[in-house]
Design a protein around this motif. Structure first.
Motif, PDB file in Angstrom:
ATOM      1  N   PRO A   1      56.244  30.665  59.649  1.00 28.03           N
ATOM      2  CA  PRO A   1      55.188  31.630  59.337  1.00 28.03           C
ATOM      3  C   PRO A   1      55.732  33.021  59.017  1.00 28.03           C
ATOM      4  O   PRO A   1      55.010  33.856  58.470  1.00 28.03           O
ATOM      5  N   ARG A   2      57.010  33.262  59.331  1.00 31.48           N
ATOM      6  CA  ARG A   2      57.602  34.568  59.065  1.00 31.48           C
ATOM      7  C   ARG A   2      58.477  34.553  57.816  1.00 31.48           C
ATOM      8  O   ARG A   2      59.222  35.498  57.568  1.00 31.48           O
ATOM      9  N   ALA A   3      58.365  33.512  57.017  1.00 26.87           N
ATOM     10  CA  ALA A   3      59.239  33.383  55.851  1.00 26.87           C
ATOM     11  C   ALA A   3      59.085  34.552  54.878  1.00 26.87           C
ATOM     12  O   ALA A   3      60.074  35.112  54.394  1.00 26.87           O
ATOM     13  N   ALA A   4      57.852  34.949  54.586  1.00 26.77           N
ATOM     14  CA  ALA A   4      57.630  36.053  53.650  1.00 26.77           C
ATOM     15  C   ALA A   4      58.161  37.368  54.210  1.00 26.77           C
ATOM     16  O   ALA A   4      58.745  38.178  53.482  1.00 26.77           O
ATOM     17  N   GLU A   5      57.974  37.567  55.511  1.00 25.49           N
ATOM     18  CA  GLU A   5      58.488  38.778  56.158  1.00 25.49           C
ATOM     19  C   GLU A   5      60.014  38.825  56.070  1.00 25.49           C
ATOM     20  O   GLU A   5      60.602  39.873  55.779  1.00 25.49           O
ATOM     21  N   ARG A   6      60.648  37.688  56.282  1.00 24.65           N
ATOM     22  CA  ARG A   6      62.113  37.623  56.195  1.00 24.65           C
ATOM     23  C   ARG A   6      62.582  37.894  54.769  1.00 24.65           C
ATOM     24  O   ARG A   6      63.603  38.557  54.545  1.00 24.65           O
ATOM     25  N   ALA A   7      61.850  37.378  53.800  1.00 23.51           N
ATOM     26  CA  ALA A   7      62.225  37.591  52.398  1.00 23.51           C
ATOM     27  C   ALA A   7      62.144  39.072  52.042  1.00 23.51           C
ATOM     28  O   ALA A   7      63.013  39.591  51.331  1.00 23.51           O
ATOM     29  N   TRP A   8      61.101  39.752  52.521  1.00 24.94           N
ATOM     30  CA  TRP A   8      60.986  41.181  52.230  1.00 24.94           C
ATOM     31  C   TRP A   8      62.129  41.965  52.868  1.00 24.94           C
ATOM     32  O   TRP A   8      62.701  42.876  52.250  1.00 24.94           O
ATOM     33  N   LYS A   9      62.481  41.624  54.096  1.00 21.82           N
ATOM     34  CA  LYS A   9      63.594  42.310  54.769  1.00 21.82           C
ATOM     35  C   LYS A   9      64.900  42.091  54.014  1.00 21.82           C
ATOM     36  O   LYS A   9      65.729  43.001  53.881  1.00 21.82           O
ATOM     37  N   ALA A  10      65.089  40.886  53.524  1.00 23.56           N
ATOM     38  CA  ALA A  10      66.295  40.595  52.746  1.00 23.56           C
ATOM     39  C   ALA A  10      66.296  41.408  51.451  1.00 23.56           C
ATOM     40  O   ALA A  10      67.343  41.922  51.030  1.00 23.56           O
ATOM     41  N   TYR A  11      65.134  41.546  50.825  1.00 23.58           N
ATOM     42  CA  TYR A  11      65.031  42.349  49.610  1.00 23.58           C
ATOM     43  C   TYR A  11      65.349  43.812  49.913  1.00 23.58           C
ATOM     44  O   TYR A  11      66.085  44.466  49.159  1.00 23.58           O
ATOM     45  N   GLU A  12      64.800  44.330  51.005  1.00 23.61           N
ATOM     46  CA  GLU A  12      65.090  45.710  51.391  1.00 23.61           C
ATOM     47  C   GLU A  12      66.588  45.932  51.543  1.00 23.61           C
ATOM     48  O   GLU A  12      67.129  46.946  51.087  1.00 23.61           O
ATOM     49  N   ARG A  13      67.253  44.976  52.171  1.00 21.31           N
ATOM     50  CA  ARG A  13      68.687  45.100  52.382  1.00 21.31           C
ATOM     51  C   ARG A  13      69.444  45.102  51.052  1.00 21.31           C
ATOM     52  O   ARG A  13      70.382  45.879  50.854  1.00 21.31           O
ATOM     53  N   LEU A  14      69.022  44.244  50.149  1.00 23.12           N
ATOM     54  CA  LEU A  14      69.646  44.200  48.828  1.00 23.12           C
ATOM     55  C   LEU A  14      69.508  45.538  48.112  1.00 23.12           C
ATOM     56  O   LEU A  14      70.479  46.066  47.558  1.00 23.12           O
ATOM     57  N   ILE A  15      68.288  46.078  48.114  1.00 25.19           N
ATOM     58  CA  ILE A  15      68.029  47.304  47.374  1.00 25.19           C
ATOM     59  C   ILE A  15      68.732  48.498  48.014  1.00 25.19           C
ATOM     60  O   ILE A  15      69.274  49.369  47.312  1.00 25.19           O
ATOM     61  N   ARG A  16      68.761  48.556  49.327  1.00 23.83           N
ATOM     62  CA  ARG A  16      69.426  49.680  49.997  1.00 23.83           C
ATOM     63  C   ARG A  16      70.898  49.754  49.604  1.00 23.83           C
ATOM     64  O   ARG A  16      71.476  50.837  49.530  1.00 23.83           O
ATOM     65  N   GLY A  17      71.488  48.614  49.362  1.00 26.02           N
ATOM     66  CA  GLY A  17      72.893  48.598  48.960  1.00 26.02           C
ATOM     67  C   GLY A  17      73.123  49.093  47.549  1.00 26.02           C
ATOM     68  O   GLY A  17      74.266  49.330  47.152  1.00 26.02           O
ATOM     69  N   CYS A  18      72.046  49.264  46.789  1.00 31.89           N
ATOM     70  CA  CYS A  18      72.159  49.688  45.389  1.00 31.89           C
ATOM     71  C   CYS A  18      71.549  51.050  45.112  1.00 31.89           C
ATOM     72  O   CYS A  18      71.616  51.543  43.979  1.00 31.89           O
ATOM     73  N   LEU A  19      70.921  51.660  46.129  1.00 34.30           N
ATOM     74  CA  LEU A  19      70.202  52.910  45.900  1.00 34.30           C
ATOM     75  C   LEU A  19      71.129  54.029  45.453  1.00 34.30           C
ATOM     76  O   LEU A  19      72.252  54.166  45.953  1.00 34.30           O
ATOM     77  N   ALA A  20      70.625  54.830  44.517  1.00 36.43           N
ATOM     78  CA  ALA A  20      71.414  55.948  43.999  1.00 36.43           C
ATOM     79  C   ALA A  20      71.424  57.116  44.977  1.00 36.43           C
ATOM     80  O   ALA A  20      72.411  57.824  45.098  1.00 36.43           O
ATOM     81  N   THR A  21      70.285  57.336  45.681  1.00 31.98           N
ATOM     82  CA  THR A  21      70.186  58.454  46.623  1.00 31.98           C
ATOM     83  C   THR A  21      69.455  58.000  47.872  1.00 31.98           C
ATOM     84  O   THR A  21      68.677  57.043  47.847  1.00 31.98           O
ATOM     85  N   LEU A  22      69.675  58.709  48.964  1.00 35.35           N
ATOM     86  CA  LEU A  22      68.989  58.394  50.217  1.00 35.35           C
ATOM     87  C   LEU A  22      67.493  58.648  50.100  1.00 35.35           C
ATOM     88  O   LEU A  22      66.704  58.083  50.847  1.00 35.35           O
ATOM     89  N   ALA A  23      67.092  59.505  49.158  1.00 33.10           N
ATOM     90  CA  ALA A  23      65.657  59.807  48.982  1.00 33.10           C
ATOM     91  C   ALA A  23      64.881  58.572  48.567  1.00 33.10           C
ATOM     92  O   ALA A  23      63.672  58.502  48.775  1.00 33.10           O
ATOM     93  N   ASP A  24      65.551  57.586  47.994  1.00 29.97           N
ATOM     94  CA  ASP A  24      64.886  56.360  47.558  1.00 29.97           C
ATOM     95  C   ASP A  24      64.874  55.283  48.640  1.00 29.97           C
ATOM     96  O   ASP A  24      64.458  54.155  48.396  1.00 29.97           O
ATOM     97  N   ALA A  25      65.353  55.612  49.839  1.00 34.15           N
ATOM     98  CA  ALA A  25      65.573  54.590  50.852  1.00 34.15           C
ATOM     99  C   ALA A  25      64.295  54.006  51.430  1.00 34.15           C
ATOM    100  O   ALA A  25      64.292  52.906  51.974  1.00 34.15           O
ATOM    101  N   ALA A  26      63.189  54.741  51.363  1.00 32.27           N
ATOM    102  CA  ALA A  26      61.942  54.243  51.938  1.00 32.27           C
ATOM    103  C   ALA A  26      61.240  53.328  50.940  1.00 32.27           C
ATOM    104  O   ALA A  26      60.726  53.789  49.928  1.00 32.27           O
ATOM    105  N   LEU A  27      61.236  52.032  51.212  1.00 31.68           N
ATOM    106  CA  LEU A  27      60.593  51.054  50.337  1.00 31.68           C
ATOM    107  C   LEU A  27      59.193  50.785  50.854  1.00 31.68           C
ATOM    108  O   LEU A  27      59.026  50.366  51.997  1.00 31.68           O
ATOM    109  N   PRO A  28      58.168  51.011  50.053  1.00 29.36           N
ATOM    110  CA  PRO A  28      56.802  50.757  50.517  1.00 29.36           C
ATOM    111  C   PRO A  28      56.595  49.272  50.798  1.00 29.36           C
ATOM    112  O   PRO A  28      57.061  48.415  50.064  1.00 29.36           O
ATOM    113  N   ARG A  29      55.883  48.984  51.863  1.00 26.60           N
ATOM    114  CA  ARG A  29      55.687  47.588  52.264  1.00 26.60           C
ATOM    115  C   ARG A  29      54.486  46.964  51.575  1.00 26.60           C
ATOM    116  O   ARG A  29      54.463  45.795  51.307  1.00 26.60           O
ATOM    117  N   ASP A  30      53.461  47.717  51.318  1.00 24.58           N
ATOM    118  CA  ASP A  30      52.255  47.140  50.663  1.00 24.58           C
ATOM    119  C   ASP A  30      51.355  48.251  50.177  1.00 24.58           C
ATOM    120  O   ASP A  30      51.467  49.374  50.616  1.00 24.58           O
TER     121      ASP A  30
END
Length: 210
Positions: free
Chosen positions: A181-210
């Motif tokens: 039941p937490r599969a979608a939540e895990r996928a979003w967390k994995a996506y956040e981790r992927l994107i954080r590793g590519c962010l150009a600036t710390l100002a972009d670090a907050a990813l909206p959840r919904d």
């Protein structure tokens, strides 16, 4: 004549909708004119006259799945600004669709990729075209995020697209086969981790959840 044409179109839509549900649950090869007719309480000739051959029915199902997917995910995401906001919207909407549709009924593109991986022919080509067009859409969106300065210039665009797409394949297995039941939540967390590793600036670090 117009009323008759309208009824015919409604019937065709019902045929494709029924066939799409069958294909999502049992695979495209499960589709037959006879079984669809049986489920709808129609004659085989009635189904055939509206969709044609079994192969034409399978193709119509793939095209309808693609249309619905784009309508749910791509179209609303285009309202967001180019770059990371649009990419985030695509992923959120994709997750929402998996939760509402594919986790219950199955994904024709995921299942079809395994069903037709070793078969050549027009149906494989049609499935492949849909998958590759979606990959191209993701690639263009990631590239725009780089061009907008949201992601680092050295971001490996193709690798990031591969990993985002891979998240959803893993999500489908965990949601449907493992019934997590937490599969979608895990996928979003994995996506956040992927994107954080590519962010150009710390100002972009907050990813909206919904």
């Amino acid at each position: 004549m117009e009323a008759k044409t309208g009824r015919s179109e409604l019937t065709r839509a019902a045929i494709i909708d029924t066939a799409l549900l069958m294909a999502a649950a049992e695979g495209l090869e499960s589709l037959t004119i006879g079984e669809v007719a049986k489920r709808l309480g129609m004659s085989k000739s009635g189904v055939f006259s509206r969709v044609g051959s079994r192969e034409a029915l399978q193709a119509a199902v793939i095209e309808e799945y693609d249309r619905r997917f784009l309508q749910d995910v791509f179209v609303p995401a285009m309202r967001e600004p180019r770059g990371l906001p649009r990419l985030n919207a695509i992923v959120r909407l994709w997750l929402r669709r998996v939760d509402a549709v594919e986790s219950r009924l199955g994904c024709i593109y995921c299942a079809g990729a395994f069903e037709f991986d070793d078969r050549d022919g027009p149906l494989r080509d049609l499935l492949l075209d849909g998958v590759m067009r979606w990959r191209a859409t993701l690639r263009r969106t990631v590239l725009q995020a780089v061009e907008q300065g949201h992601l680092r210039p050295e971001t490996d665009v193709d690798q990031l697209v591969f990993e985002i797409d891979g998240l959803f394949i893993a999500l489908m297995r965990d949601a449907r086969f493992l019934r997590d039941p937490r599969a979608a939540e895990r996928a979003w967390k994995a996506y956040e981790r992927l994107i954080r590793g590519c962010l150009a600036t710390l100002a972009d670090a907050a990813l909206p959840r919904d």
